[in-house]
Design a protein around this motif. Structure first.
Motif, mmCIF file in Angstrom:
data_model
loop_
_atom_site.group_PDB
_atom_site.id
_atom_site.type_symbol
_atom_site.label_atom_id
_atom_site.label_comp_id
_atom_site.label_asym_id
_atom_site.label_seq_id
_atom_site.Cartn_x
_atom_site.Cartn_y
_atom_site.Cartn_z
ATOM 1 N N PRO A 42 0.808 -1.226 0.000
ATOM 2 C CA PRO A 42 0.000 0.000 0.000
ATOM 3 C C PRO A 42 0.840 1.274 0.000
ATOM 4 O O PRO A 42 0.785 2.098 0.930
ATOM 5 C CB PRO A 42 -0.807 -0.137 1.298
ATOM 6 N N ALA A 43 1.609 1.481 -1.052
ATOM 7 C CA ALA A 43 2.548 2.604 -1.112
ATOM 8 C C ALA A 43 1.841 3.949 -1.002
ATOM 9 O O ALA A 43 2.289 4.846 -0.277
ATOM 10 C CB ALA A 43 3.360 2.531 -2.407
ATOM 11 N N LYS A 44 0.745 4.105 -1.724
ATOM 12 C CA LYS A 44 0.036 5.391 -1.716
ATOM 13 C C LYS A 44 -0.613 5.654 -0.363
ATOM 14 O O LYS A 44 -0.691 6.809 0.075
ATOM 15 C CB LYS A 44 -0.995 5.421 -2.848
ATOM 16 N N SER A 45 -1.096 4.604 0.285
ATOM 17 C CA SER A 45 -1.674 4.774 1.620
ATOM 18 C C SER A 45 -0.618 5.208 2.625
ATOM 19 O O SER A 45 -0.857 6.078 3.468
ATOM 20 C CB SER A 45 -2.333 3.466 2.084
ATOM 21 N N ILE A 46 0.558 4.599 2.540
ATOM 22 C CA ILE A 46 1.653 4.991 3.430
ATOM 23 C C ILE A 46 2.011 6.456 3.205
ATOM 24 O O ILE A 46 2.139 7.249 4.149
ATOM 25 C CB ILE A 46 2.889 4.103 3.193
ATOM 26 N N ASP A 47 2.149 6.823 1.937
ATOM 27 C CA ASP A 47 2.523 8.193 1.596
ATOM 28 C C ASP A 47 1.501 9.195 2.134
ATOM 29 O O ASP A 47 1.861 10.239 2.693
ATOM 30 C CB ASP A 47 2.651 8.314 0.080
ATOM 31 N N ARG A 48 0.221 8.857 1.969
ATOM 32 C CA ARG A 48 -0.820 9.784 2.434
ATOM 33 C C ARG A 48 -0.870 9.854 3.955
ATOM 34 O O ARG A 48 -1.132 10.920 4.528
ATOM 35 C CB ARG A 48 -2.186 9.351 1.877
ATOM 36 N N CYS A 49 -0.630 8.731 4.623
ATOM 37 C CA CYS A 49 -0.576 8.738 6.091
ATOM 38 C C CYS A 49 0.534 9.669 6.580
ATOM 39 O O CYS A 49 0.340 10.452 7.522
ATOM 40 C CB CYS A 49 -0.337 7.321 6.625
ATOM 41 N N LEU A 50 1.695 9.573 5.959
ATOM 42 C CA LEU A 50 2.813 10.435 6.338
ATOM 43 C C LEU A 50 2.458 11.905 6.118
ATOM 44 O O LEU A 50 2.761 12.771 6.955
ATOM 45 C CB LEU A 50 4.057 10.072 5.529
ATOM 46 N N GLU A 51 1.787 12.184 4.999
ATOM 47 C CA GLU A 51 1.392 13.554 4.693
ATOM 48 C C GLU A 51 0.390 14.084 5.716
ATOM 49 O O GLU A 51 0.513 15.215 6.206
ATOM 50 C CB GLU A 51 0.792 13.615 3.286
ATOM 51 N N GLU A 52 -0.609 13.261 6.048
ATOM 52 C CA GLU A 52 -1.614 13.689 7.032
ATOM 53 C C GLU A 52 -0.980 13.932 8.400
ATOM 54 O O GLU A 52 -1.397 14.830 9.140
ATOM 55 C CB GLU A 52 -2.717 12.636 7.159
ATOM 56 N N ALA A 53 0.010 13.118 8.743
ATOM 57 C CA ALA A 53 0.663 13.251 10.043
ATOM 58 C C ALA A 53 1.724 14.347 10.052
ATOM 59 O O ALA A 53 2.205 14.734 11.128
ATOM 60 C CB ALA A 53 1.288 11.914 10.449
ATOM 61 N N GLY A 54 2.107 14.844 8.871
ATOM 62 C CA GLY A 54 3.127 15.876 8.793
ATOM 63 C C GLY A 54 4.514 15.373 9.137
ATOM 64 O O GLY A 54 5.323 16.086 9.750
ATOM 65 N N ILE A 55 4.809 14.134 8.738
ATOM 66 C CA ILE A 55 6.097 13.517 9.055
ATOM 67 C C ILE A 55 6.684 12.901 7.790
ATOM 68 O O ILE A 55 6.038 12.863 6.739
ATOM 69 C CB ILE A 55 5.951 12.430 10.145
ATOM 70 N N THR A 56 7.923 12.405 7.901
ATOM 71 C CA THR A 56 8.550 11.660 6.817
ATOM 72 C C THR A 56 8.743 10.221 7.271
ATOM 73 O O THR A 56 8.599 9.894 8.451
ATOM 74 C CB THR A 56 9.915 12.257 6.440
ATOM 75 N N ILE A 57 9.110 9.379 6.334
ATOM 76 C CA ILE A 57 9.316 7.967 6.662
ATOM 77 C C ILE A 57 10.446 7.788 7.676
ATOM 78 O O ILE A 57 10.445 6.844 8.475
ATOM 79 C CB ILE A 57 9.600 7.149 5.373
ATOM 80 N N ASP A 58 11.388 8.727 7.703
ATOM 81 C CA ASP A 58 12.503 8.629 8.644
ATOM 82 C C ASP A 58 12.075 8.883 10.087
ATOM 83 O O ASP A 58 12.818 8.547 11.022
ATOM 84 C CB ASP A 58 13.614 9.612 8.265
ATOM 85 N N ASP A 59 10.902 9.495 10.274
ATOM 86 C CA ASP A 59 10.407 9.755 11.627
ATOM 87 C C ASP A 59 9.776 8.523 12.260
ATOM 88 O O ASP A 59 9.537 8.492 13.468
ATOM 89 C CB ASP A 59 9.370 10.891 11.608
ATOM 90 N N VAL A 60 9.459 7.510 11.445
ATOM 91 C CA VAL A 60 8.785 6.312 11.951
ATOM 92 C C VAL A 60 9.781 5.473 12.760
ATOM 93 O O VAL A 60 10.857 5.129 12.278
ATOM 94 C CB VAL A 60 8.206 5.486 10.788
ATOM 95 N N GLN A 61 9.387 5.129 13.990
ATOM 96 C CA GLN A 61 10.274 4.353 14.862
ATOM 97 C C GLN A 61 9.941 2.866 14.894
ATOM 98 O O GLN A 61 10.800 2.037 15.167
ATOM 99 C CB GLN A 61 10.205 4.930 16.281
ATOM 100 N N HIS A 62 8.659 2.550 14.661
ATOM 101 C CA HIS A 62 8.221 1.148 14.660
ATOM 102 C C HIS A 62 7.324 0.916 13.445
ATOM 103 O O HIS A 62 6.491 1.760 13.102
ATOM 104 C CB HIS A 62 7.439 0.811 15.933
ATOM 105 N N CYS A 63 7.479 -0.231 12.824
ATOM 106 C CA CYS A 63 6.612 -0.641 11.716
ATOM 107 C C CYS A 63 5.999 -1.992 12.075
ATOM 108 O O CYS A 63 6.726 -2.961 12.343
ATOM 109 C CB CYS A 63 7.402 -0.746 10.416
ATOM 110 N N ALA A 64 4.678 -2.045 12.110
ATOM 111 C CA ALA A 64 3.965 -3.259 12.521
ATOM 112 C C ALA A 64 3.169 -3.810 11.351
ATOM 113 O O ALA A 64 2.430 -3.073 10.693
ATOM 114 C CB ALA A 64 3.031 -2.942 13.688
ATOM 115 N N ILE A 65 3.313 -5.113 11.103
ATOM 116 C CA ILE A 65 2.621 -5.787 10.002
ATOM 117 C C ILE A 65 1.704 -6.856 10.584
ATOM 118 O O ILE A 65 2.093 -7.580 11.508
ATOM 119 C CB ILE A 65 3.633 -6.438 9.040
ATOM 120 N N ASN A 66 0.492 -6.960 10.052
ATOM 121 C CA ASN A 66 -0.475 -7.906 10.618
ATOM 122 C C ASN A 66 -0.333 -9.320 10.037
ATOM 123 O O ASN A 66 -1.308 -9.979 9.688
ATOM 124 C CB ASN A 66 -1.917 -7.405 10.411
#
Length: 581
Positions: A42-66
């Motif tokens: 879900p590349a576009k969903s990730i990108d939009r989430c980052l935009e809504e949160a006002g952050i970049t991918i480098d700000d993410v500290q944890h990535c959780a996959i179901n």
């Protein structure tokens, strides 16, 4: 603390961002790709989430996959060794696992090619993510937790107890036994072969009588731990079923065997007329599903003694069954989050990390589904300008109304005149239901409105009902309950004396899949219904998703395109009203 939650390489691929325990944004990839239930990365969903949160991918500290490919390893291994004929199918599953294991590199490549994505990764077992997706965002501090769907990580059903910021898993039902696969196999047998078509059978079931209960009870049996399938009626455990989760529309091959046709008669083929037998089989399927579900829920209640229930998994989208939980079990309060199916696993994986693994206290309740993007007046105005020539050709006029009360009053007048109105406001909904921000709105009092909608826009099967949105404070006046249903996930009986007043949203069996609307959760939509009530005396609107056999519209340009290519009468986007002469 920033956590990225993902549902990847599975149907309804999605992403969410949780910051310090608050769910900031959540998106399903289908809204961008315009392919229903889209499966993949879900590349576009990730990108939009980052935009809504006002952050970049480098700000993410944890990535959780179901997904947790190592979960239930012994069970998987023993099954694999005993079924060598399924080698090709197992090989396909291993390719999917390889995709899951490659997510870090894919994120680095997609979002930051200069350096590697350094977040800590967490693989959360599929059904644990489902349970986390509903309990950790519920209003309950202690509750029974239940998840049911097709399969995920070799499990179809899981239950336990949620307490504070911990889940205590008590039991699982493993492959090949699945209540979700039971419903899906019979859905395919009835000629509905597209992924996610179960809701069509749920609507069709109201037109039949449960004349095939003896057969249904042969197909799936209850027992002291839950249920089991009579496997002779299925092929997923013996021959396997083709599945495709890679960057496109998800597909699942036929799950039922010839023995099912020997029992019930020949399967309906796609496009074949629906007759009494088909309707009765649908009614029997729904009834047997409910019997087994309530058997499982009552077993869970006996073990937990909790009056509170949180429910998740694809089966939690069966709104007909959900509306009967209070009558058929001792549970007195139920929470189901708006994206209870696989998309919700992204939220569950993120909250499992936040609450259970990191031990953080709970401080967020998902009581509003509006977690997508909103669009500014300027963005809407730009799209109207870009499409101005086309709107002129369609004999459309554009009016701007700044006052919200007047906007709602003018829109309510259009609805009361029998017009079909597209309503595009605020942040997009999370989950498969249009809940008043990306909706098509109509007058529920018209007996012909269902046909009008299908002719003008929807072009869908006549047996599928449309839903009522009702002011929360008026719920008990029209339904046999006052219980809030903000996410349109429960069906209740419409009071007999009200059915003739709102025939367009009254199903053939006298029920409605309602959405209760409160001032607090969506004031603008509440005001629209309130203005309609002032004009007509009826606090109910017909609400269906803003689309034409596609995912719900996301951007203003998609709303405009849908309006232009259909015979919709009015489009209300932000404070602009576009009217077709």
């Amino acid at each position: 603390m920033i956590i990225l939650g993902l549902n990847v390489y599975h149907a309804d691929s999605s992403a969410c961002i949780v910051i310090d325990g608050k769910l900031v944004a959540a998106f399903e990839e289908e809204r961008f790709t315009r392919v229903k239930h889209w499966a993949g990365f879900p590349a576009k969903s990730i990108d939009r989430c980052l935009e809504e949160a006002g952050i970049t991918i480098d700000d993410v500290q944890h990535c959780a996959i179901n997904r947790q490919p190592k979960a239930n390893f012994i069970k998987k291994s023993l099954f694999t060794l005993s079924h060598p004929s399924l080698f090709d199918l197992i090989n396909d599953r291993l390719k999917n696992v390889s995709n899951i294991n490659n997510i870090r590199a894919l994120i680095s490549q997609t979002f930051n090619s200069q350096k590697d994505f350094r977040a800590q990764f967490h693989s959360v077992e599929h059904h644990i993510a489902h349970l986390a997706s509903t309990f950790f965002v519920s209003p309950f501090n202690r509750a029974a937790v239940v998840s049911l769907d097709g399969f995920g990580d070799f499990v179809s059903t899981m239950w336990g107890i949620g307490r504070g910021n911990k889940l205590d898993i008590k039991d699982r039902i493993f492959f090949p036994h699945s209540l979700g696969h039971f419903y899906l196999a019979l859905t395919q047998y009835l000629g509905f072969s597209k992924y996610g078509d179960e809701y069509k059978v749920m609507g069709l079931s109201a037109y039949g009588k449960p004349e095939f209960m003896d057969s249904m009870r042969k197909i799936v049996r209850t027992n002291k731990t839950g249920f089991e399938l009579a496997l002779d009626f299925f092929v997923h455990h013996s021959e396997g079923a083709d599945m495709n989760w890679n960057d496109g529309e998800p597909k699942v091959g036929a799950l039922f065997s010839q023995k099912l046709e020997d029992l019930l008669g020949p399967a309906r083929r796609d496009g074949q007329d629906i007759d009494k037998r088909h309707r009765d089989i649908a009614a029997s399927l729904q009834k047997r599903y409910e019997e087994v579900l309530f058997h499982v829920l009552n077993l869970v209640y006996d073990k937990t003694k909790s009056q509170y229930l949180t429910l998740a998994g694809g089966c939690a989208m069966n709104s007909v069954a959900n509306g009967k939980i209070f009558k058929q079990t001792p549970f007195r309060d139920v929470y189901i989050q708006p994206a209870a199916g696989d998309a919700g696993g992204a939220v569950g994986a993120a909250y499992y990390v936040w609450n259970q693994l990191l031990g953080e206290p709970r401080a967020f309740v998902l009581d509003k589904p509006y977690l997508g993007s909103a669009f500014s007046k300027e963005e809407i105005r730009e799209q109207l300008s870009v499409n101005s020539e086309q709107l002129k050709k369609e004999n459309c006029t554009v009016e701007q109304i700044e006052d919200e009360e007047k906007l709602c009053h003018v829109t309510a007048q259009h609805i009361a005149e029998g017009k079909v109105v597209g309503w595009f406001q605020g942040r997009m909904e999370w989950g498969p239901r249009a809940l008043g921000n990306r909706s098509i709105i109509c007058d529920p009092r018209r007996t012909d409105m269902k046909d009008i909608l299908n002719i003008k826009i929807k072009k869908r099967e006549s047996f599928r009902p449309f839903a009522p949105s009702i002011l929360l404070e008026s719920t008990s006046e029209y339904f046999d309950t006052s219980y809030p249903v903000p996410f349109m996930l429960k069906v209740y009986n419409i009071r007999p004396e009200k059915r003739e007043i709102i025939p367009a949203v009254t199903h053939v069996d006298g029920t409605g899949r309602l959405q209760t609307v409160s001032r607090e959760n969506n004031f603008l939509y509440w005001m629209l219904i309130h203005e309609f009530q002032k004009i007509t005396g009826v606090p109910v609107l017909l609400n269906t998703s803003f689309n034409e056999n596609e995912p719900i519209v996301f951007r203003p340009e998609e709303a405009l395109n849908c309006f232009i290519r259909t015979k919709m009468d009015v489009l209300v986007m932000g404070n602009y009203i576009v009217s077709r002469d």
